[in-house]
Design a protein around this motif. Structure first.
Motif, PDB file in Angstrom:
ATOM      1  N   LYS A 215       0.763  -1.166  -0.011  1.00 28.06           N
ATOM      2  CA  LYS A 215      -0.005   0.075   0.020  1.00 28.06           C
ATOM      3  C   LYS A 215       0.925   1.302  -0.087  1.00 28.06           C
ATOM      4  O   LYS A 215       0.627   2.303  -0.667  1.00 28.06           O
ATOM      5  N   VAL A 216       2.003   1.432   0.813  1.00 30.19           N
ATOM      6  CA  VAL A 216       2.955   2.412   0.940  1.00 30.19           C
ATOM      7  C   VAL A 216       3.311   2.451  -0.511  1.00 30.19           C
ATOM      8  O   VAL A 216       3.647   3.735  -1.028  1.00 30.19           O
ATOM      9  N   LEU A 217       4.038   1.558  -0.916  1.00 31.38           N
ATOM     10  CA  LEU A 217       4.809   1.591  -2.415  1.00 31.38           C
ATOM     11  C   LEU A 217       3.663   2.213  -3.497  1.00 31.38           C
ATOM     12  O   LEU A 217       3.984   2.868  -4.467  1.00 31.38           O
ATOM     13  N   ASP A 218       2.507   1.554  -3.535  1.00 25.30           N
ATOM     14  CA  ASP A 218       1.631   2.266  -4.583  1.00 25.30           C
ATOM     15  C   ASP A 218       1.112   3.468  -4.235  1.00 25.30           C
ATOM     16  O   ASP A 218       0.572   4.070  -5.205  1.00 25.30           O
ATOM     17  N   THR A 219       1.096   3.780  -2.951  1.00 22.13           N
ATOM     18  CA  THR A 219       0.602   5.192  -2.614  1.00 22.13           C
ATOM     19  C   THR A 219       1.725   6.322  -3.205  1.00 22.13           C
ATOM     20  O   THR A 219       1.107   7.473  -3.703  1.00 22.13           O
ATOM     21  N   ASP A 220       2.771   6.083  -3.173  1.00 23.71           N
ATOM     22  CA  ASP A 220       4.070   6.784  -3.755  1.00 23.71           C
ATOM     23  C   ASP A 220       4.367   6.850  -4.855  1.00 23.71           C
ATOM     24  O   ASP A 220       4.866   7.850  -5.710  1.00 23.71           O
ATOM     25  N   HIS A 221       4.228   5.656  -5.609  1.00 19.46           N
ATOM     26  CA  HIS A 221       4.533   5.238  -7.161  1.00 19.46           C
ATOM     27  C   HIS A 221       3.566   4.519  -7.923  1.00 19.46           C
ATOM     28  O   HIS A 221       2.962   3.790  -7.427  1.00 19.46           O
ATOM     29  N   TYR A 222       3.208   5.123  -9.156  1.00 18.12           N
ATOM     30  CA  TYR A 222       2.535   4.442  -9.912  1.00 18.12           C
ATOM     31  C   TYR A 222       3.087   3.559 -10.892  1.00 18.12           C
ATOM     32  O   TYR A 222       4.352   4.047 -11.570  1.00 18.12           O
ATOM     33  N   GLY A 223       2.605   2.601 -11.317  1.00 16.81           N
ATOM     34  CA  GLY A 223       3.498   1.683 -11.961  1.00 16.81           C
ATOM     35  C   GLY A 223       4.570   0.847 -11.444  1.00 16.81           C
ATOM     36  O   GLY A 223       4.722   0.573 -10.354  1.00 16.81           O
ATOM     37  N   LEU A 224       5.584   0.798 -12.018  1.00 15.30           N
ATOM     38  CA  LEU A 224       6.847   0.175 -11.799  1.00 15.30           C
ATOM     39  C   LEU A 224       6.696  -1.286 -10.989  1.00 15.30           C
ATOM     40  O   LEU A 224       7.320  -1.546  -9.749  1.00 15.30           O
ATOM     41  N   ASP A 225       6.150  -1.918 -11.604  1.00 19.13           N
ATOM     42  CA  ASP A 225       5.578  -3.491 -10.975  1.00 19.13           C
ATOM     43  C   ASP A 225       6.651  -4.203 -10.686  1.00 19.13           C
ATOM     44  O   ASP A 225       6.592  -4.792  -9.595  1.00 19.13           O
ATOM     45  N   ASN A 226       7.565  -4.160 -11.593  1.00 17.00           N
ATOM     46  CA  ASN A 226       8.705  -5.299 -11.477  1.00 17.00           C
ATOM     47  C   ASN A 226       9.548  -4.984 -10.084  1.00 17.00           C
ATOM     48  O   ASN A 226      10.020  -5.673  -9.387  1.00 17.00           O
ATOM     49  N   ILE A 227       9.649  -3.809  -9.917  1.00 18.91           N
ATOM     50  CA  ILE A 227      10.771  -2.952  -8.827  1.00 18.91           C
ATOM     51  C   ILE A 227       9.885  -3.261  -7.559  1.00 18.91           C
ATOM     52  O   ILE A 227      10.236  -3.757  -6.863  1.00 18.91           O
ATOM     53  N   LYS A 228       8.488  -2.974  -7.773  1.00 17.39           N
ATOM     54  CA  LYS A 228       7.606  -3.163  -6.599  1.00 17.39           C
ATOM     55  C   LYS A 228       7.706  -4.680  -5.924  1.00 17.39           C
ATOM     56  O   LYS A 228       7.851  -4.900  -4.763  1.00 17.39           O
ATOM     57  N   ASP A 229       7.641  -5.589  -6.916  1.00 20.51           N
ATOM     58  CA  ASP A 229       7.616  -6.968  -6.587  1.00 20.51           C
ATOM     59  C   ASP A 229       8.846  -7.409  -5.994  1.00 20.51           C
ATOM     60  O   ASP A 229       8.811  -8.113  -5.170  1.00 20.51           O
ATOM     61  N   ARG A 230       9.908  -7.057  -6.588  1.00 23.73           N
ATOM     62  CA  ARG A 230      11.356  -7.355  -5.979  1.00 23.73           C
ATOM     63  C   ARG A 230      11.493  -6.746  -4.694  1.00 23.73           C
ATOM     64  O   ARG A 230      12.054  -7.418  -3.761  1.00 23.73           O
ATOM     65  N   ILE A 231      10.748  -5.701  -4.214  1.00 24.25           N
ATOM     66  CA  ILE A 231      10.932  -5.128  -2.961  1.00 24.25           C
ATOM     67  C   ILE A 231      10.132  -5.959  -2.040  1.00 24.25           C
ATOM     68  O   ILE A 231      10.712  -6.356  -0.817  1.00 24.25           O
ATOM     69  N   LEU A 232       8.956  -6.263  -2.310  1.00 27.29           N
ATOM     70  CA  LEU A 232       8.139  -7.170  -1.602  1.00 27.29           C
ATOM     71  C   LEU A 232       8.530  -8.446  -1.394  1.00 27.29           C
ATOM     72  O   LEU A 232       8.422  -9.284  -0.365  1.00 27.29           O
ATOM     73  N   GLU A 233       9.140  -8.827  -2.297  1.00 28.47           N
ATOM     74  CA  GLU A 233       9.871 -10.171  -2.211  1.00 28.47           C
ATOM     75  C   GLU A 233      11.274 -10.144  -1.404  1.00 28.47           C
ATOM     76  O   GLU A 233      11.206 -11.037  -0.142  1.00 28.47           O
ATOM     77  N   TYR A 234      11.715  -9.056  -1.035  1.00 24.76           N
ATOM     78  CA  TYR A 234      12.711  -9.013  -0.113  1.00 24.76           C
ATOM     79  C   TYR A 234      12.045  -8.980   1.265  1.00 24.76           C
ATOM     80  O   TYR A 234      12.513  -9.628   2.102  1.00 24.76           O
ATOM     81  N   LEU A 235      11.137  -8.253   1.415  1.00 28.75           N
ATOM     82  CA  LEU A 235      10.506  -8.055   2.592  1.00 28.75           C
ATOM     83  C   LEU A 235       9.908  -9.254   3.339  1.00 28.75           C
ATOM     84  O   LEU A 235       9.873  -9.506   4.270  1.00 28.75           O
TER      85      LEU A 235
END
Length: 804
Positions: free
Chosen positions: A335-355
């Motif tokens: 939710k935080v990532l989507d609030t601050d950034h639109y798109g960039l799905d691959n990057i968001k997925d990699r960050i969520l995988e790390y978490l």
């Protein structure tokens, strides 16, 4: 020399030598670092061969020798232009040959003389001279007597400052009643520069010379007085420091007897408490105790004590064991990532995988992520979003332009003002050992004589090594394994391979116009309204106007210029409101030009129609993808190839390969084999001020050239990218997604790509694929029918079979 030379071998003989006769031609000896005055007695050590001969010749004749000061004392054999013209005729009173070949001579100044001519120059200088006679004063006035008294008093003062004042000096000064002789005596005892002494020697008038000596004496008296004052102050300061030290030690002893602790004891006690409290490593704690014992034995105000205090302050303030507790909620993080950034799905997925992995395995080592993409796509703000999602501290440093290794590793403690590097400094500021540590512009790090900062980063950015990172200042191992390093770059080309290997590279491409529109309406416009003090009720921008801003006022992969244009509109509206204009402001396509002026970019292609010899290629730059036009022309010549447009070596080689392909396949295009014998080929890539390089424009160059040869235009809506070989094969290229976005901004409908790049089509957004047709090719023969209007593919195949 006896009594004649009792005052350091330098004296004045108070005898009138005006009646002395000497020849007009005599030997000359240049002297350095001294100016000889009349009546001056001086011992000289003569070592230069020419000077030794001059002294010997003078002794053989009548003992007279002209002594002239040379202008530059460093010149070993001065010429006639390197000596002053006025000197002193001197008498050699005594000469002694030394075993090493040098001569020691005692000389006495007789009279001033001017060099008229050099009679001989080879073995010994012999000169013709003219004696300078000073006219005696008819009467010594009261003013002159007063001046002489002042000169005597100032001379005695200087002698007193130097500790050279004796009764003999005073009596000698009192016994001279001639102003000229007094001036010469005082001038010879002053520590003057060569130029000042020579200037005094050349003053003929005795009263003027005495006045000049008085000026120099007054200055010397002031300097000597100031020097004595400084020495006295320094002595008093040293005495005061010693007294303070003894008093402080007495106070310490008294406080000890009374049971009170003094400031120094409190300081040492405070350091001990901090060392125990910060829970540093065993090695670091031992070093801290060692330095604390050294500090205890030192004087509190010594320079070394200050260095140790600074070192201890760093040791106790570093977060050796201070960590923030990760709050890992995957849904909240998304939710935080989507609030601050639109798109960039691959990057968001990699960050969520790390978490997710971090939540399951708390002991995992922090990854080294590297966001690579054009400016303005949100690389830096992603790092902040990661820290917010994990509720970690955020540290950011910029590495752009850093050329000193000490910026990363710090300086050794032996240097004055030494401090740790930026990594430990950032950890100290945030106060935890597990922040999100962002390093911007890693691709812009340089190297020079101070070391290579990128090499110093190797240890910090390697999860297998950074648990024992060593900073030059601390000289102790510090654990960086809990830090999450996030790096940003525009290109990976300039990052050293060893450093790049330690990072997980995540590419961020530019945004499509639809994505830009959503981001502008959702994020940028509300932010600019807030920053410019306007309410949403006062200003609104229509969807069509926002699309027009994106297509006609900006041309970029990122969003910075788009936000600037929106900010420009907000500022202009803010001014109208501040000037008292009432009502609401609605920005539409009709009134947009009133706020932003005429459009800066035309979304359609630069060429209005399809043209012969003009093809469209695609380029990948650090600011995103762009279209690249290639022009070709033929004219009468000698078969030469001209390449212009500030092209790099690789691109020039591509141009030559394209020409070779065309020449090798002339028969396939129905052209004569000798067409190039009397024809020059010119290939030009416009925007000549911008350097260009890379092999991906090969098929675009070949298409433009073949278009000219067969006199058929290239379709303006077709762009192409691919490397060409001599046999016409089309090889794969890089940056396809960025190039596709650049082509979309330029209004391209079809893109020709190498067949081996078909795998890269999965990265291209679906809305881009709907607007652009991607065609894959293997051979140049596949490109020509698609790109050149009216090109007959069947005819080409027929000719090819016929030739076979």
């Amino acid at each position: 020399m006896g009594e004649t030379d009792k005052d350091d071998l330098i004296k004045m003989i108070d005898e009138d030598e005006n009646d002395t006769n000497f020849p007009e031609i005599m030997p000359l000896m240049p002297v350095r670092d001294v100016v000889i005055f009349t009546d001056m007695l001086l011992p000289l050590f003569v070592g230069r061969e020419k000077s030794v001969r001059a002294v010997e010749e003078a002794v053989r004749e009548d003992g007279f020798l002209l002594l002239v000061t040379q202008k530059d004392p460093n010149i070993e054999n001065p010429g006639q232009d390197e000596m002053f013209r006025i000197g002193t005729v001197s008498k050699v009173l005594r000469m002694l040959k030394l075993p090493d070949g040098r001569v020691k001579a005692l000389v006495q100044g007789i009279a001033k003389a001017k060099i008229l001519d050099f009679v001989r120059r080879k073995s010994v200088y012999r000169v013709k001279i003219e004696r300078i006679i000073e006219l005696p004063l008819k009467e010594i006035s009261i003013e002159i007597q007063a001046l002489m008294r002042i000169v005597r008093e100032n001379s005695e003062k200087i002698m007193a400052f130097r500790g050279e004042l004796t009764g003999d000096v005073g009596s000698i000064l009192e016994g001279i009643n001639d102003p000229g002789k007094l001036a010469d005596l005082v001038a010879s005892s002053l520590r003057l520069k060569i130029e000042e002494s020579q200037q005094l020697l050349e003053i003929i008038d005795p009263v003027k010379r005495l006045k000049k000596v008085n000026e120099l004496l007054s200055k010397e008296v002031q300097l000597s007085a100031m020097q004595a004052k400084i020495q006295s102050d320094v002595k008093e300061e040293i005495s005061k420091s010693q007294r303070d030290y003894y008093l402080r030690e007495q106070m310490r002893a008294i406080n000890k007897e009374l049971g009170d602790n003094d400031e120094r004891s409190q300081e040492l006690s405070s350091y001990r408490k901090k060392i125990k409290r910060c829970k540093m490593s065993k090695e670091a704690e031992q070093e801290a105790e060692k330095q604390l014992k050294r500090l205890e034995m030192m004087h509190a105000d010594s320079a070394e004590a200050s260095v140790i205090r600074t070192y201890l302050d760093w040791l106790v303030e570093l977060p050796w064991s201070k960590s923030t507790k990760d709050v890992i909620n995957i849904k909240h993080a998304k939710k935080v990532l989507d609030t601050d950034h639109y798109g960039l799905d691959n990057i968001k997925d990699r960050i969520l995988e790390y978490l997710s992995v971090r939540k399951l395995n708390l002991k995992m080592k922090g990854p080294i992520l590297c966001f690579v993409g054009p400016p303005g796509v949100g690389k830096t703000s992603l790092g902040k979003a990661i820290a917010t999602a994990m509720k970690r501290k955020f540290v950011r440093i910029s590495l752009g332009g850093i050329r000193d290794e000490a910026e990363i590793r710090g300086h050794r403690r032996t240097y004055i003002g030494a401090l740790p590097g930026r990594i430990l400094n950032g950890l100290k500021q945030c106060g935890t050992n597990n922040p999100v540590f962002m390093m911007d512009e890693i691709d812009k790090v340089g190297a020079d004589f101070r070391g290579d900062p990128s090499a110093a980063l190797l240890e910090a950015l390697d999860p297998e090594q950074n648990f024992a990172f060593s900073d030059h200042y601390l000289n102790l191992a510090f654990d960086l394994s809990k830090v999450m390093f996030v790096l940003t770059a525009n290109l990976t080309d300039t990052i050293p391979s060893a450093l790049l290997d330690r990072m997980e590279v995540i590419n961020l491409s530019g945004y499509t116009s639809e994505e830009k529109k959503i981001i502008a309406e959702t994020f940028l416009f509300p932010r600019q309204i807030k920053e410019n003090g306007i309410s949403t009720k006062k200003l609104s921008i229509s969807s069509e106007a926002m699309q027009q801003i994106i297509t006609e006022y900006t041309s970029e992969a990122g969003l910075r210029n788009l936000e600037r244009e929106i900010g420009t509109i907000c500022r202009k509206v803010a001014r109208k409101i501040a000037e008292g204009e009432k009502g609401t402001f609605h920005i539409s396509k009709k009134n947009l030009q009133k706020f932003l002026g005429v459009p800066k970019f035309i979304p359609e292609m630069d060429q209005e129609d399809s043209q012969i010899g003009l093809s469209t290629g695609l380029a990948w730059t650090q600011v995103g993808g762009e279209v690249l036009y290639v022009e070709a022309a033929l004219f009468v010549g000698k078969g030469e190839l001209i390449i212009t447009g500030q092209l790099g070596e690789v691109m020039q080689e591509s141009a030559r390969a394209a020409v070779s392909y065309a020449r090798a396949n002339l028969s396939l295009f129905g052209l004569e084999e000798n067409i190039f014998d009397n024809t020059d080929v010119h290939i030009h890539v416009p925007a000549g001020a911008i350097p260009k390089d890379g092999p991906s424009a090969g098929i675009a160059m070949a298409t433009a050239l073949i278009s000219v040869l067969i006199n058929k235009p290239v379709n303006k809506f077709v762009a192409m990218t691919g490397e060409i070989t001599l046999r016409g094969r089309v090889l794969p290229i890089g940056g396809l997604k960025e190039k596709a976005l650049g082509a979309l901004r330029a209004g391209i409908k079809t893109i020709i790509i190498p067949e081996k790049n078909i795998k890269d089509l999965t990265e291209i957004p679906q809305n881009v694929k709907r607007k652009i047709k991607f065609v894959t090719v293997k051979q140049m023969n596949d490109v020509l029918p698609l790109a050149i209007e009216g090109f007959n593919a069947d005819d080409l195949q027929h000719k090819k079979n016929k030739k076979a």
